[in-house]
Every structure is written in C-alpha cells, then in structure tokens.
Design an enzyme around this catalytic site. Structure first.
Site, PDB file in Angstrom:
ATOM      1  CE  LYS A  79      -4.030   2.015   0.288  1.00 52.26           C
ATOM      2  NZ  LYS A  79      -3.542   3.062  -0.650  1.00 52.26           N
ATOM      3  CE  LYS A 103       3.402   6.971   6.547  1.00 56.19           C
ATOM      4  NZ  LYS A 103       3.117   7.929   5.462  1.00 56.19           N
ATOM      5  CE  LYS A 115       4.782   7.294  -1.557  1.00 49.40           C
ATOM      6  NZ  LYS A 115       3.835   7.564  -0.455  1.00 49.40           N
ATOM      7  CB  THR A 199      -2.410  13.269   5.169  1.00 50.36           C
ATOM      8  OG1 THR A 199      -2.679  12.138   4.328  1.00 50.36           O
ATOM      9  CG2 THR A 199      -0.958  13.199   5.621  1.00 50.36           C
ATOM     10  CG  ASN A 230      -4.589  17.717  -1.031  1.00 54.69           C
ATOM     11  OD1 ASN A 230      -5.171  18.768  -1.279  1.00 54.69           O
ATOM     12  ND2 ASN A 230      -4.665  16.658  -1.811  1.00 54.69           N
ATOM     13  CB  SER A 360      -5.923   4.790   2.070  1.00 52.49           C
ATOM     14  OG  SER A 360      -5.686   5.951   1.313  1.00 52.49           O
TER      15      SER A 360
END
Length: 427
Positions: A79, A103, A115, A199, A230, A360
């Site tokens: 992810k 994370k 990623k 976030t 964002n 997410s």
C-alpha cells in the site's frame, strides 16, 4: 555467509534509501531474536522500472521513467502512493515504500509497504497529457497492482483525478469495475468521505496527543508549516480551528510570516486566485526568506513538503517544542540527534502522516463491502486509531528510553518480522 549488497544503487550516499537503512540500523539492537530476520527490512521484495511513452498534444513522442516498488508484503498487500515529480529517483521510491511498511505496521493496518513514481514535472503537462501518462503507467504496472496485491493512492503531484484514471484503466484491462484497486478516489466512484483532509487531520491528532504528554495547550500555540498542499493546508485549518495561531507558512513559491496569525481559510482563497497559485504575495503577511522558516519561534513546526529538509546544517536553528512530520522523511538521522539534544519532541512521519493511509484503509474496506460510512464516523475512527498508535509508541519510548522514531520502528519492525518469522520462507 552474508547477504549480497543491492547492486542497483550507487555505493556511498544512497539518498533517501540510505536514511532509511540508517534508521533500521538504529532499531536493530532492540529486536531481540527477530534480528535473525532483519535483512528482510533492508531489501525491497519487488522493483519494477517501466518506460512510459506518450504522445504530447503537439504530436511528438516523449518517454518518462516510472517505478513501482513493493517493499514488504508479510502483513498484507502493498500500500502506498504514486508520486509525480521531476526529482523522483529509484532511491526515493524505495525509501518511501519502506517507510510505508513501517507506517502501516506502526499504526496496525493489515498492509505491507509500496510506492510508485514517475520522473516528470506535472506542471509542464496539459491535463490530456497527464491522463495519457497516468493510463500508460497504470497499464505498465498492471502486472503488480490489484485490490488484494498492491493498492496505489495519491501522493505529491497526484490526486483524485489521477486515481480515477488509474481505477478506470485497471478496470478496463481486467474487464470489470474494480474500485478497490486504488484509494483516494472521487466519492462518486467509491472514494471515502474524509479522505482529502485525512493526512492533515492526522498531523493534528498526533500533534495534540504529543502536546498532552508534555502539558502544552493547543489554544494560543504558534504553528509554522512548510508546505501548503493537501497536507499542509488541512493541518493548518485543524490547528486554527482549535485556537492555535499559524504564524508562518511556506510553499514552493515562497514563505510568509505574520506574528498575529494567518487565517488559512483566507489564504486558501488567495492561493486559488493568485497568478502564482501559491502563498507568495499574500497581502496580509510579510515575505519571509525560505531559509529562515525553521528559525521562526513556535510551539509546533510541521514540515509537510518533501524529505530531508531538516538536516544537521539547520537543525540547531529550529525554534520549536514539537516537530510534527507531515512529510515523509523530512528529518535526517543526524538532525534527529541534534533536536533530541535540544529537547525538541519529534513526532515521526510514520505516525504523524499516517492519517492518509488510515482513511485509505477505511476506503478499501468500504469498497469491498459496498457500504460507506459518514464523515463523522471516519474522523472518529481516524482519531481513535492514531491516538492508540501514538500511545503504544510513546509507552515504548518511555520504557526503552529511546526517541519516538526509534520506538515507532521498534513497534513496526517487531510486527513485520514476527509475521515474516511465522510465515517462514517458501519454498
């Protein structure tokens, strides 16, 4: 016999990947018997480098280089986001994928780390060119991604629009609508309420948790924010709504300062209407040299842009009580040591900016069930997950007498390597 070194990175300074490896080295002494498996953390599971050729609007053909890295999948599917930036490198994408492994494990999500990225400047491409890039890239990495294999999301230079294109391209290639292949999508095609600000809200929730530990009130505190995308603007609004004073903000166009405070809602309107599409020139604040941003006295400093911005060259200038890492890898290990010596609390990125991947996860779950939650439910669950994760990491830091970053790595690495040990090696 020792494992062979990675052959596809230069020796010496390995960039962001080198920072990640140093972080792993720091946590290794605390892993006990799990040190047996620690090399698992030092090498990505899978790396795909792809050519992304497209026709430009003028009919010419250009080629971009793209990457998708799966760092670890011991605890679940990979992810992590997809980054469009002119400085994207393999080292950076590898590190970002590894930080996603840490994370997700630190927060307790059932994911591994992944990623992606394409080396391009999205500002130099038209919307139709960006669509062609996104669709071609999605097709090229289609052999890796899937709702149970690897789930991309937005990152620097990408957003809901790109995720819609990715979802549609993948769905067309597999022959059925598959909303769960990406997260961060528009609401109309399976996105989640609360995702866009997740976030930034997570930055605030973890900052508030850290502030409670040291007896620092949010109301009246001064906040400095680097980055007004964002993450930065959502964090700014959350701090502002809880009575904090945003005294300085910077983005790619410049930095601004007002000791009486900056209204982030008014600044958002200015940015949307200005020629530069940035904070430079905002009439209700003074211009500030970008190099002086981290020296502005404050209670909370939020680096919410790119990695390696707080280094041993400028860490001694930082005038804050708490650094809350909205960006990935903004503080180098050497800077960590300097900040610790000066008594600055650093809430590490793997906790501070985990709000995005947490929501997410909520989006992914909602897509599988075709049942969607209210925004209030999303935010309540987000705060609960992040506060529980912060509390666990804080306790480890107190028990082991280590920095919060080391504590987060102890928690995460233990979870990843326990899964590796239990699963064993196949064949």
């Amino acid at each position: 016999m020792k494992s062979e070194p990675l052959s596809y990175l230069p020796s010496g300074d390995q960039g962001p990947w080198g920072i990640y490896l140093e972080q792993v080295e720091r946590v290794t002494p605390y892993l006990g018997k799990l040190k047996y498996w620690v090399d698992t953390l030092k090498r990505p599971k899978r790396i795909l480098i792809v050519d992304v050729p497209i026709h430009l609007d003028d009919g010419t053909v250009v080629h971009f280089e793209g990457y998708r890295v799966q760092h670890n999948t011991s605890r679940g599917p990979a992810k992590g986001g997809v980054r469009y930036h002119q400085d994207v490198t393999l080292s950076e994408v590898m590190a970002l994928a590894a930080w996603m492994s840490i994370k997700n494990a630190a927060v307790g999500l059932p994911y591994g780390g992944g990623k992606g990225g394409i080396r391009l400047d999205p500002r130099q491409l038209s919307p139709s060119e960006l669509e062609r890039v996104t669709r071609r890239f999605t097709s090229e990495i289609g052999i890796l991604i899937g709702p149970k294999k690897d789930i991309p999301a937005p990152d620097v230079g990408t957003g809901q629009r790109e995720m819609a294109w990715m979802m549609d391209t993948y769905s067309m290639n597999v022959g059925s609508t598959t909303p769960g292949v990406v997260t961060g999508k528009p609401i109309a095609i399976g996105g989640s309420l609360g995702r866009q600000d997740a976030t930034g809200n997570g930055v605030f929730f973890t900052a508030a948790a850290a502030a409670e530990k040291i007896g620092l009130p949010i109301e009246g505190s001064r906040v400095v924010i680097q980055g007004f995308g964002n993450v930065g603007n959502a964090a700014a609004r959350a701090f502002y709504d809880h009575g904090a004073k945003i005294v300085a903000i910077a983005d790619v166009t410049g930095a601004i300062y007002n000791e009486e405070g900056i209204d982030p809602y008014d600044l958002i309107r200015y940015v949307a209407e200005s020629e530069t599409r940035g904070v430079r020139g905002y009439p209700k604040a003074e211009p500030l040299p970008a190099a002086e941003l981290f020296a502005v006295p404050c209670e909370f400093l939020v680096p919410a842009a790119l990695e390696r911005v707080i280094t041993e060259q400028n860490a001694h200038k930082v005038q804050t009580k708490i650094v809350v890492e909205g960006a990935n890898g903004p503080t180098t290990p050497a800077a960590d040591d300097i900040l610790a010596e000066r008594g600055v609390v650093v809430v590490p990125d793997v906790l501070a900016n985990a709000g995005g991947v947490t929501v997410s996860y909520f989006e992914w779950v909602q897509d599988f069930n075709s049942y969607f939650w209210t925004e209030e439910e999303i935010n309540q669950n987000l705060e609960r997950v992040l506060r529980e994760a912060f509390e666990a990491v804080w306790q480890v830091a107190q028990d082991r007498k280590v920095l919060l970053r080391t504590a987060a790595y102890i928690v995460a690495a233990t979870r990843i390597l326990e899964a590796r040990a239990l699963r064993g090696l196949y064949p």
